[in-house]
Design a protein around this motif. Structure first.
Motif, short mmCIF file in Angstrom:
data_model
loop_
_atom_site.label_atom_id
_atom_site.label_comp_id
_atom_site.label_asym_id
_atom_site.label_seq_id
_atom_site.Cartn_x
_atom_site.Cartn_y
_atom_site.Cartn_z
N ASN A 80 17.02 54.94 86.55
CA ASN A 80 16.40 55.97 87.15
C ASN A 80 17.57 57.15 87.04
O ASN A 80 16.88 58.16 87.25
N GLY A 81 18.61 56.96 87.24
CA GLY A 81 19.46 57.60 87.34
C GLY A 81 19.72 58.52 85.97
O GLY A 81 20.06 60.00 86.08
N ARG A 82 19.12 58.35 85.05
CA ARG A 82 19.19 59.03 83.83
C ARG A 82 18.05 60.43 84.11
O ARG A 82 18.22 61.55 83.57
N PHE A 83 17.12 60.01 84.52
CA PHE A 83 15.83 60.59 84.91
C PHE A 83 16.35 61.91 85.75
O PHE A 83 16.34 63.21 85.64
N GLN A 84 17.16 61.45 87.06
CA GLN A 84 17.72 62.45 87.85
C GLN A 84 18.69 63.05 87.31
O GLN A 84 18.75 64.62 87.52
N GLN A 85 19.55 62.64 86.60
CA GLN A 85 20.56 63.42 85.90
C GLN A 85 20.00 64.59 84.85
O GLN A 85 20.41 65.66 84.97
N LEU A 86 18.84 64.35 84.19
CA LEU A 86 18.48 65.35 83.33
C LEU A 86 17.68 66.27 84.01
O LEU A 86 17.94 67.40 83.73
N GLU A 87 16.86 65.84 85.13
CA GLU A 87 16.19 66.83 85.97
C GLU A 87 17.32 67.78 86.73
O GLU A 87 16.80 69.01 86.76
N GLY A 88 18.18 67.29 86.92
CA GLY A 88 19.24 68.14 87.68
C GLY A 88 19.81 69.11 86.70
O GLY A 88 20.47 70.22 87.28
N ILE A 89 20.02 69.05 85.60
CA ILE A 89 20.53 70.15 84.55
C ILE A 89 19.18 70.95 84.05
O ILE A 89 19.48 71.85 83.11
N GLY A 90 17.95 70.87 84.63
CA GLY A 90 17.06 71.76 84.06
C GLY A 90 16.18 71.01 82.95
O GLY A 90 15.69 71.77 82.08
N PHE A 91 16.03 69.94 82.41
CA PHE A 91 15.58 69.31 81.23
C PHE A 91 14.08 69.60 81.40
O PHE A 91 13.41 69.58 82.15
N VAL A 92 13.62 70.11 80.25
CA VAL A 92 12.30 70.20 80.05
C VAL A 92 11.37 69.06 79.51
O VAL A 92 11.71 68.57 78.29
N TRP A 93 10.92 68.46 80.06
CA TRP A 93 10.11 67.15 79.50
C TRP A 93 8.93 67.46 78.70
O TRP A 93 8.60 66.82 77.89
N ASN A 94 8.14 68.67 79.12
CA ASN A 94 6.86 68.65 78.39
C ASN A 94 6.91 70.32 77.57
O ASN A 94 6.92 71.18 78.39
N LEU A 95 7.14 70.17 76.21
CA LEU A 95 7.53 71.45 75.79
C LEU A 95 6.23 72.21 75.57
O LEU A 95 6.22 73.36 75.17
N SER A 96 5.05 71.36 75.59
CA SER A 96 3.76 72.20 75.46
C SER A 96 3.61 73.42 76.51
O SER A 96 3.10 74.47 76.20
N ARG A 97 4.22 73.11 77.61
CA ARG A 97 4.18 74.26 78.52
C ARG A 97 5.05 75.30 78.23
O ARG A 97 4.81 76.46 78.54
N ILE A 98 6.29 75.08 77.67
CA ILE A 98 7.10 75.86 77.35
C ILE A 98 6.99 76.95 76.16
O ILE A 98 6.85 78.33 76.03
N ARG A 99 6.17 76.14 75.00
CA ARG A 99 5.58 76.94 74.26
C ARG A 99 4.65 77.86 74.23
O ARG A 99 4.40 79.03 73.64
N LYS A 100 3.71 77.60 75.31
CA LYS A 100 2.89 78.63 75.71
C LYS A 100 3.29 79.98 76.23
O LYS A 100 2.75 81.05 76.06
N HIS A 101 4.62 80.00 76.68
CA HIS A 101 5.40 81.08 77.11
C HIS A 101 6.07 81.94 76.21
O HIS A 101 6.44 83.04 76.27
N PHE A 102 6.10 81.24 75.07
CA PHE A 102 7.03 82.00 73.88
C PHE A 102 6.05 82.39 72.58
O PHE A 102 5.16 81.62 72.24
#
Length: 102
Positions: A80-102
């Motif tokens: 679970n530390g992997r998830f927290q580490q990625l979350e901690g640097i602003g990792f985007v899990w769902n690209l479909s949310r990002i694509r809607k804004h670009f």
């Protein structure tokens, strides 16, 4: 040989089956941190020539995350530390949310 129940029990305490794989994950995470500092985000494209290895790794993390939240076998579930580490640097899990804004 171990049963699937025994394997799950061992993995539930964070056992690392391959030290080399853990080291590789840490190295790629470090590269992602550097990418974020340089570019302001963690949105490395899988087909980016300059960052091809990192882009594939980022895509793989999203795949592992999808499996984990679907209750399927995934390295995210064993560490679970992997998830927290990625979350901690602003990792985007769902690209479909990002694509809607670009």
């Amino acid at each position: 040989s171990l049963t699937s129940i025994q394997i799950k029990q061992i993995e539930s305490i964070g056992f690392v089956w391959s030290v080399n794989k853990q080291h590789n994950w840490s190295e790629m995470f470090h590269q992602l941190q550097e990418y974020r500092i340089a570019h302001g985000n963690c949105l490395v494209k899988a087909n980016c020539k300059k960052y091809s290895k990192l882009g594939r790794w980022v895509a793989q993390q999203r795949h592992h995350y999808k499996r984990w939240i679907s209750k399927k076998s995934s390295p995210m579930g064993t560490d679970n530390g992997r998830f927290q580490q990625l979350e901690g640097i602003g990792f985007v899990w769902n690209l479909s949310r990002i694509r809607k804004h670009f």
